[in-house]
Design a protein around this motif. Sequence first.
Motif, PDB file in Angstrom:
ATOM      1  N   GLY A   1     -10.376  -0.302   7.741  1.00  0.00           N
ATOM      2  CA  GLY A   1     -10.008   1.253   8.358  1.00  0.00           C
ATOM      3  C   GLY A   1      -9.637   1.902   7.132  1.00  0.00           C
ATOM      4  N   HIS A   2      -8.967   1.391   5.983  1.00  0.00           N
ATOM      5  CA  HIS A   2      -8.467   1.926   4.893  1.00  0.00           C
ATOM      6  C   HIS A   2      -8.707   1.306   3.869  1.00  0.00           C
ATOM      7  CE1 HIS A   2      -4.889   0.278   6.390  1.00  0.00           C
ATOM      8  NE2 HIS A   2      -5.119   1.162   7.537  1.00  0.00           N
ATOM      9  N   PRO A   3      -8.598   1.963   2.430  1.00  0.00           N
ATOM     10  CA  PRO A   3      -8.814   0.786   1.536  1.00  0.00           C
ATOM     11  C   PRO A   3      -7.842   0.316   0.454  1.00  0.00           C
ATOM     12  CG  PRO A   3      -9.432   2.935   0.430  1.00  0.00           C
ATOM     13  CD  PRO A   3      -9.184   2.987   1.910  1.00  0.00           C
ATOM     14  N   ASP A   4      -6.567   0.790   0.702  1.00  0.00           N
ATOM     15  CA  ASP A   4      -5.388   0.783  -0.026  1.00  0.00           C
ATOM     16  C   ASP A   4      -4.838  -0.807   0.019  1.00  0.00           C
ATOM     17  OD1 ASP A   4      -4.630   1.226   2.331  1.00  0.00           O
ATOM     18  OD2 ASP A   4      -2.905   2.513   1.930  1.00  0.00           O
ATOM     19  N   ASN A   5      -5.027  -1.580   0.826  1.00  0.00           N
ATOM     20  CA  ASN A   5      -4.736  -2.886   0.899  1.00  0.00           C
ATOM     21  C   ASN A   5      -5.813  -3.962   0.336  1.00  0.00           C
ATOM     22  OD1 ASN A   5      -2.833  -2.124   3.513  1.00  0.00           O
ATOM     23  ND2 ASN A   5      -1.792  -3.470   1.810  1.00  0.00           N
ATOM     24  N   ALA A  47       2.763   2.032  13.835  1.00  0.00           N
ATOM     25  CA  ALA A  47       3.354   3.077  12.644  1.00  0.00           C
ATOM     26  C   ALA A  47       2.450   4.219  12.403  1.00  0.00           C
ATOM     27  CB  ALA A  47       3.487   2.074  11.580  1.00  0.00           C
ATOM     28  N   ARG A  48       1.062   4.177  12.741  1.00  0.00           N
ATOM     29  CA  ARG A  48       0.210   5.234  12.437  1.00  0.00           C
ATOM     30  C   ARG A  48       0.453   6.250  13.823  1.00  0.00           C
ATOM     31  NH1 ARG A  48      -3.361   4.100   7.935  1.00  0.00           N
ATOM     32  NH2 ARG A  48      -4.986   5.637   8.388  1.00  0.00           N
ATOM     33  N   GLN A  49       0.883   5.669  14.827  1.00  0.00           N
ATOM     34  CA  GLN A  49       0.789   6.475  15.910  1.00  0.00           C
ATOM     35  C   GLN A  49       2.151   7.423  15.727  1.00  0.00           C
ATOM     36  OE1 GLN A  49       0.747   3.871  19.218  1.00  0.00           O
ATOM     37  NE2 GLN A  49      -1.423   3.838  19.236  1.00  0.00           N
ATOM     38  N   TYR A  95       8.670   9.735   9.049  1.00  0.00           N
ATOM     39  CA  TYR A  95       8.295   9.528  10.606  1.00  0.00           C
ATOM     40  C   TYR A  95       8.473   8.072  10.735  1.00  0.00           C
ATOM     41  CZ  TYR A  95       6.148  13.981   9.539  1.00  0.00           C
ATOM     42  OH  TYR A  95       5.987  15.397   9.156  1.00  0.00           O
ATOM     43  N   ARG A  96       8.265   7.349   9.675  1.00  0.00           N
ATOM     44  CA  ARG A  96       7.962   5.830  10.145  1.00  0.00           C
ATOM     45  C   ARG A  96       9.611   5.113   9.937  1.00  0.00           C
ATOM     46  NH1 ARG A  96       2.488   4.279   6.948  1.00  0.00           N
ATOM     47  NH2 ARG A  96       1.336   4.447   8.861  1.00  0.00           N
ATOM     48  N   LEU A  97      10.453   5.491   9.136  1.00  0.00           N
ATOM     49  CA  LEU A  97      11.870   5.068   8.927  1.00  0.00           C
ATOM     50  C   LEU A  97      12.489   4.803  10.334  1.00  0.00           C
ATOM     51  CD1 LEU A  97      13.159   6.243   5.471  1.00  0.00           C
ATOM     52  CD2 LEU A  97      12.772   3.761   6.268  1.00  0.00           C
ATOM     53  N   PHE A 151      -0.871   7.751   0.267  1.00  0.00           N
ATOM     54  CA  PHE A 151      -1.152   7.437   1.553  1.00  0.00           C
ATOM     55  C   PHE A 151      -2.566   7.171   1.672  1.00  0.00           C
ATOM     56  CE2 PHE A 151      -2.381   8.064   6.145  1.00  0.00           C
ATOM     57  CZ  PHE A 151      -1.429   7.258   6.725  1.00  0.00           C
ATOM     58  N   ASP A 152      -2.876   5.871   1.983  1.00  0.00           N
ATOM     59  CA  ASP A 152      -4.294   5.306   2.304  1.00  0.00           C
ATOM     60  C   ASP A 152      -4.859   5.435   0.983  1.00  0.00           C
ATOM     61  OD1 ASP A 152      -3.996   4.888   4.771  1.00  0.00           O
ATOM     62  OD2 ASP A 152      -5.278   6.315   5.583  1.00  0.00           O
ATOM     63  N   ALA A 153      -4.373   5.600  -0.244  1.00  0.00           N
ATOM     64  CA  ALA A 153      -5.152   5.662  -1.377  1.00  0.00           C
ATOM     65  C   ALA A 153      -4.688   4.462  -2.454  1.00  0.00           C
ATOM     66  CB  ALA A 153      -5.020   6.985  -2.010  1.00  0.00           C
ATOM     67  N   ALA A 168       0.871  -1.160  -0.028  1.00  0.00           N
ATOM     68  CA  ALA A 168       0.020  -0.048  -0.060  1.00  0.00           C
ATOM     69  C   ALA A 168       0.930   1.308   0.015  1.00  0.00           C
ATOM     70  CB  ALA A 168      -0.981  -0.068   1.242  1.00  0.00           C
ATOM     71  N   ASN A 169       0.096   2.435  -0.184  1.00  0.00           N
ATOM     72  CA  ASN A 169       0.687   3.755  -0.143  1.00  0.00           C
ATOM     73  C   ASN A 169       1.493   3.961  -1.574  1.00  0.00           C
ATOM     74  OD1 ASN A 169      -0.252   4.171   2.365  1.00  0.00           O
ATOM     75  ND2 ASN A 169       1.424   3.416   3.073  1.00  0.00           N
ATOM     76  N   VAL A 170       2.544   3.003  -1.869  1.00  0.00           N
ATOM     77  CA  VAL A 170       3.321   3.223  -3.181  1.00  0.00           C
ATOM     78  C   VAL A 170       3.846   4.607  -3.163  1.00  0.00           C
ATOM     79  CG1 VAL A 170       3.522   2.569  -5.773  1.00  0.00           C
ATOM     80  CG2 VAL A 170       1.477   1.697  -4.178  1.00  0.00           C
TER      81      VAL A 170
HETATM   82  N1  HSE Z   1      -2.218   3.236   4.542  1.00  0.00           N
HETATM   83  C1  HSE Z   1      -1.932   2.297   5.465  1.00  0.00           C
HETATM   84  C2  HSE Z   1      -0.775   3.066   6.294  1.00  0.00           C
HETATM   85  C3  HSE Z   1      -1.659   1.083   5.031  1.00  0.00           C
HETATM   86  O1  HSE Z   1       0.205   3.573   5.709  1.00  0.00           O
HETATM   87  O2  HSE Z   1      -0.901   3.117   7.653  1.00  0.00           O
HETATM   88  C4  HSE Z   1      -1.019   0.028   6.070  1.00  0.00           C
HETATM   89  O3  HSE Z   1      -2.054  -0.556   6.565  1.00  0.00           O
END
Ligand code: HSE
Length: 296
Positions: free
Chosen positions: A124-128, A174-176, A221-223, A17-19, A11-13
């Motif tokens: 919670g989101h459609p991207d996966n 990772a979202r937090q 933020y995640r790396l 994000f989330d799309a 997801a995200n590519v």
């Molecule tokens: N779009 C989501 C995220 C994918 O980055 O949190 C992970 O479930």
Amino acid sequence: MIRVRVPATSANVGAGFDALGLAVGMYNVVEFSPCDRLEISTSDGTKVPTGSSNLVYRAAKAVYDQVDRPFTGLRMVQTNTIPMARGLGSSSACIVAGILGANALLGGPLTRRQMLTLATAIEGHPDNVAPAMLGGFVTSAFDEGQVYSVKKDIREDLVFGAFVPNFKLLTEQARQALPGTVSHKDAVYNLSRAALATAAFCDGEYDLLHVATKDALHQKYRLPLIPGGTEVFELALDLGAYAVYLSGAGPTIMAVLHRSDERFFARAAECLAQDDALKAFTLHRLLPDNTGAVVE
Ligand code: HSE
């Protein structure tokens, strides 16, 4: 017996994000058969909840609830090839398998759009869930409780290099790590690149992918949560990947490559083995999946 096979997804590519999300050739399989109680097992020794918290069951039960049919039991045997909590859509694969399996057992009361909307509500989101169900490269939006998606086939001359670490990163964690608000500048940075990435993937403009997958909303933020992640990005770009991005919420890092690029995989595997900082990562060569989930 009904057998459902669902691909892994990334997801995200980069900027989407989330799309945005795409499906790759690694699969979870769930076999469903009628039973007078809930029986859950795995064929491959992976540990999954065997009670009502099991995600495949929860998704299946949501279908029964939505169409107002009593749930009296189900036997499910899961084969979980997609590694869990690694950013390759393992939870979406479970949700899609549960929904498609239950829908097939009930004679198909839900349309694909309804199933996709239900899967998105659970995830919670459609991207996966969208590429898991449809295959290919999928662009989605969630609007007033409905999912709107367009699927395009991934061109067959692409291949993906998934650098999968031996540690998990939960999407929730990772979202937090993300800020509550972002600047207008960062929003524009991403929306222009997400739009460019979609067009570049579809039209085979691979030279644009490096710029088109850059991101200002989540990767930086995640790396820090992914030891060795920055080094893997640099390695994959040095070895000539068209693009490198954090797969979903991570910790897997995805490289986009030309299908003829065998040298990348040989060189990257050598570098992973030689560098202590990178030893946690295993590289998987994954083909595009343009079929999506299959019910047999
Ligand atoms: N779009 C989501 C995220 C994918 O980055 O949190 C992970 O479930």
